[in-house]
Scaffold this motif. Structure first.
Motif, PDB file in Angstrom:
ATOM      1  N   GLY A 246       2.251  10.570   5.593  1.00  0.00           N
ATOM      2  CA  GLY A 246       3.546   9.931   5.772  1.00  0.00           C
ATOM      3  C   GLY A 246       4.566  10.219   4.698  1.00  0.00           C
ATOM      4  N   GLY A 247       4.178  10.931   3.671  1.00  0.00           N
ATOM      5  CA  GLY A 247       5.125  11.260   2.628  1.00  0.00           C
ATOM      6  C   GLY A 247       6.153  12.272   3.100  1.00  0.00           C
TER       7      GLY A 247
ATOM      8  N   GLN B 275      16.501  10.724   1.288  1.00  0.00           N
ATOM      9  CA  GLN B 275      17.608  10.411   0.388  1.00  0.00           C
ATOM     10  C   GLN B 275      17.472   8.990  -0.147  1.00  0.00           C
ATOM     11  OE1 GLN B 275      21.229  11.179   2.607  1.00  0.00           O
ATOM     12  NE2 GLN B 275      21.327  13.278   1.806  1.00  0.00           N
ATOM     13  N   ALA B 276      18.074   8.757  -1.289  1.00  0.00           N
ATOM     14  CA  ALA B 276      18.088   7.417  -1.860  1.00  0.00           C
ATOM     15  C   ALA B 276      18.652   6.422  -0.846  1.00  0.00           C
ATOM     16  CB  ALA B 276      18.917   7.399  -3.136  1.00  0.00           C
ATOM     17  N   GLY B 277      18.001   5.270  -0.756  1.00  0.00           N
ATOM     18  CA  GLY B 277      18.379   4.266   0.222  1.00  0.00           C
ATOM     19  C   GLY B 277      17.628   4.375   1.530  1.00  0.00           C
ATOM     20  N   GLY B 278      16.905   5.466   1.708  1.00  0.00           N
ATOM     21  CA  GLY B 278      16.161   5.687   2.928  1.00  0.00           C
ATOM     22  C   GLY B 278      14.809   4.992   2.932  1.00  0.00           C
ATOM     23  N   SER B 279      14.049   5.253   3.986  1.00  0.00           N
ATOM     24  CA  SER B 279      12.756   4.598   4.183  1.00  0.00           C
ATOM     25  C   SER B 279      11.680   5.613   4.547  1.00  0.00           C
ATOM     26  CB  SER B 279      12.848   3.562   5.310  1.00  0.00           C
ATOM     27  OG  SER B 279      13.765   2.543   5.014  1.00  0.00           O
ATOM     28  N   LEU B 280      10.475   5.269   4.192  1.00  0.00           N
ATOM     29  CA  LEU B 280       9.289   6.008   4.612  1.00  0.00           C
ATOM     30  C   LEU B 280       8.169   5.014   4.863  1.00  0.00           C
ATOM     31  CD1 LEU B 280       9.098   9.067   2.153  1.00  0.00           C
ATOM     32  CD2 LEU B 280       9.514   9.175   4.617  1.00  0.00           C
TER      33      LEU B 280
ATOM     34  N   GLY C  58      10.249  -6.747  -2.706  1.00  0.00           N
ATOM     35  CA  GLY C  58      11.439  -6.850  -1.874  1.00  0.00           C
ATOM     36  C   GLY C  58      11.821  -5.555  -1.189  1.00  0.00           C
ATOM     37  N   ARG C  59      11.228  -4.447  -1.600  1.00  0.00           N
ATOM     38  CA  ARG C  59      11.534  -3.149  -0.994  1.00  0.00           C
ATOM     39  C   ARG C  59      10.333  -2.568  -0.253  1.00  0.00           C
ATOM     40  NH1 ARG C  59      12.727   1.157  -4.044  1.00  0.00           N
ATOM     41  NH2 ARG C  59      11.472   0.501  -5.843  1.00  0.00           N
ATOM     42  N   PHE C  60       9.144  -2.771  -0.806  1.00  0.00           N
ATOM     43  CA  PHE C  60       7.918  -2.230  -0.219  1.00  0.00           C
ATOM     44  C   PHE C  60       7.107  -3.359   0.413  1.00  0.00           C
ATOM     45  CE2 PHE C  60       7.299   1.698  -3.205  1.00  0.00           C
ATOM     46  CZ  PHE C  60       8.603   2.092  -2.940  1.00  0.00           C
ATOM     47  N   THR C  61       6.408  -3.024   1.491  1.00  0.00           N
ATOM     48  CA  THR C  61       5.526  -3.984   2.144  1.00  0.00           C
ATOM     49  C   THR C  61       4.208  -3.302   2.474  1.00  0.00           C
ATOM     50  OG1 THR C  61       7.400  -5.140   3.157  1.00  0.00           O
ATOM     51  CG2 THR C  61       5.227  -5.549   4.090  1.00  0.00           C
TER      52      THR C  61
ATOM     53  N   LYS D 205      -7.896  -0.592  13.423  1.00  0.00           N
ATOM     54  CA  LYS D 205      -7.625   0.846  13.345  1.00  0.00           C
ATOM     55  C   LYS D 205      -8.046   1.441  12.013  1.00  0.00           C
ATOM     56  CE  LYS D 205      -3.746   0.674  16.589  1.00  0.00           C
ATOM     57  NZ  LYS D 205      -2.296   0.969  16.792  1.00  0.00           N
ATOM     58  N   LYS D 206      -8.600   0.610  11.133  1.00  0.00           N
ATOM     59  CA  LYS D 206      -9.062   1.065   9.821  1.00  0.00           C
ATOM     60  C   LYS D 206      -7.957   1.807   9.074  1.00  0.00           C
ATOM     61  CE  LYS D 206     -12.745   3.118  11.478  1.00  0.00           C
ATOM     62  NZ  LYS D 206     -14.016   3.877  11.509  1.00  0.00           N
ATOM     63  N   THR D 207      -6.805   1.190   9.037  1.00  0.00           N
ATOM     64  CA  THR D 207      -5.653   1.836   8.427  1.00  0.00           C
ATOM     65  C   THR D 207      -4.877   0.827   7.583  1.00  0.00           C
ATOM     66  OG1 THR D 207      -5.477   3.356  10.309  1.00  0.00           O
ATOM     67  CG2 THR D 207      -3.552   3.161   8.877  1.00  0.00           C
ATOM     68  N   VAL D 208      -4.389   1.285   6.450  1.00  0.00           N
ATOM     69  CA  VAL D 208      -3.496   0.495   5.610  1.00  0.00           C
ATOM     70  C   VAL D 208      -2.158   1.226   5.537  1.00  0.00           C
ATOM     71  CG1 VAL D 208      -4.309   1.561   3.454  1.00  0.00           C
ATOM     72  CG2 VAL D 208      -3.245  -0.705   3.408  1.00  0.00           C
ATOM     73  N   PHE D 209      -1.091   0.436   5.471  1.00  0.00           N
ATOM     74  CA  PHE D 209       0.258   0.989   5.499  1.00  0.00           C
ATOM     75  C   PHE D 209       1.041   0.581   4.254  1.00  0.00           C
ATOM     76  CE2 PHE D 209      -0.231   2.269   9.849  1.00  0.00           C
ATOM     77  CZ  PHE D 209      -1.010   1.279  10.436  1.00  0.00           C
ATOM     78  N   LEU D 210       2.022   1.385   3.919  1.00  0.00           N
ATOM     79  CA  LEU D 210       2.990   1.007   2.897  1.00  0.00           C
ATOM     80  C   LEU D 210       4.373   1.347   3.444  1.00  0.00           C
ATOM     81  CD1 LEU D 210       3.274  -0.155   0.003  1.00  0.00           C
ATOM     82  CD2 LEU D 210       3.491   2.216  -0.785  1.00  0.00           C
ATOM     83  N   GLN D 211       5.101   0.324   3.832  1.00  0.00           N
ATOM     84  CA  GLN D 211       6.476   0.500   4.284  1.00  0.00           C
ATOM     85  C   GLN D 211       7.381   0.479   3.069  1.00  0.00           C
ATOM     86  OE1 GLN D 211       7.776   1.008   7.482  1.00  0.00           O
ATOM     87  NE2 GLN D 211       9.692   1.342   6.381  1.00  0.00           N
ATOM     88  N   MET D 212       8.120   1.542   2.878  1.00  0.00           N
ATOM     89  CA  MET D 212       8.976   1.671   1.703  1.00  0.00           C
ATOM     90  C   MET D 212      10.424   1.769   2.151  1.00  0.00           C
ATOM     91  SD  MET D 212       6.694   4.315  -0.585  1.00  0.00           S
ATOM     92  CE  MET D 212       7.035   5.696   0.493  1.00  0.00           C
ATOM     93  N   ASN D 213      11.205   0.778   1.770  1.00  0.00           N
ATOM     94  CA  ASN D 213      12.628   0.732   2.110  1.00  0.00           C
ATOM     95  C   ASN D 213      13.468   0.812   0.839  1.00  0.00           C
ATOM     96  OD1 ASN D 213      11.905   0.307   4.845  1.00  0.00           O
ATOM     97  ND2 ASN D 213      11.881  -1.914   4.547  1.00  0.00           N
TER      98      ASN D 213
END
Length: 122
Positions: free
Chosen positions: A6-7, A11-16, A64-67, A74-82
């Motif tokens: 997922g990497g 741009q700055a301000g974006g999400s992954l 406040g930015r990452f979750t 599904k044996k999966t861990v996520f990192l939402q980065m905003n």
């Protein structure tokens, strides 16, 4: 046993959204963490989630930015980065800790994924 993905370049301000898929059937018994390592710097803690998914910890700079979240079926861990910042640029690693608690130390984590590169341009 852990495969991070997922990497990318954003741009700055974006999400992954990073994902880490586990192959072990015992995934639900492990706390999971995300760490990152920038060039020339030590590996640092980013976030942790307990085995059941209800207890989460974050490094102050990402609160406040990452979750962090997980799907044990599904044996999966996520990192939402905003609201990504250039200083978030690093290789991100997922890791598994068989113990309970709230460890932020890399040496407490038994299994590691291969890392996925996140680059945030200004």
């Amino acid at each position: 046993q852990l495969q991070a993905s997922g990497g990318g370049l954003v741009q700055a301000g974006g999400s992954l959204r990073l994902s880490c898929a586990a192959s072990a059937s015992s995934f639900a018994n492990y706390a999971m963490g995300w760490f990152r390592q920038a060039p020339g710097k030590e590996r640092e803690f980013v976030a942790r989630i307990n085995d059941a998914g209800w207890n989460k910890f974050y490094q102050d700079s990402v609160k406040g930015r990452f979750t962090i979240s997980r799907d044990n079926a599904k044996k999966t861990v996520f990192l939402q980065m905003n609201s990504l910042k250039p200083e978030d640029t690093a290789v991100y690693y997922c890791a598994a800790d068989p113990a309970s608690g709230s460890s932020r130390q890399p040496y407490d984590y038994t299994y590691w994924g291969q890392g996925t590169q996140v680059t945030v341009s200004s």
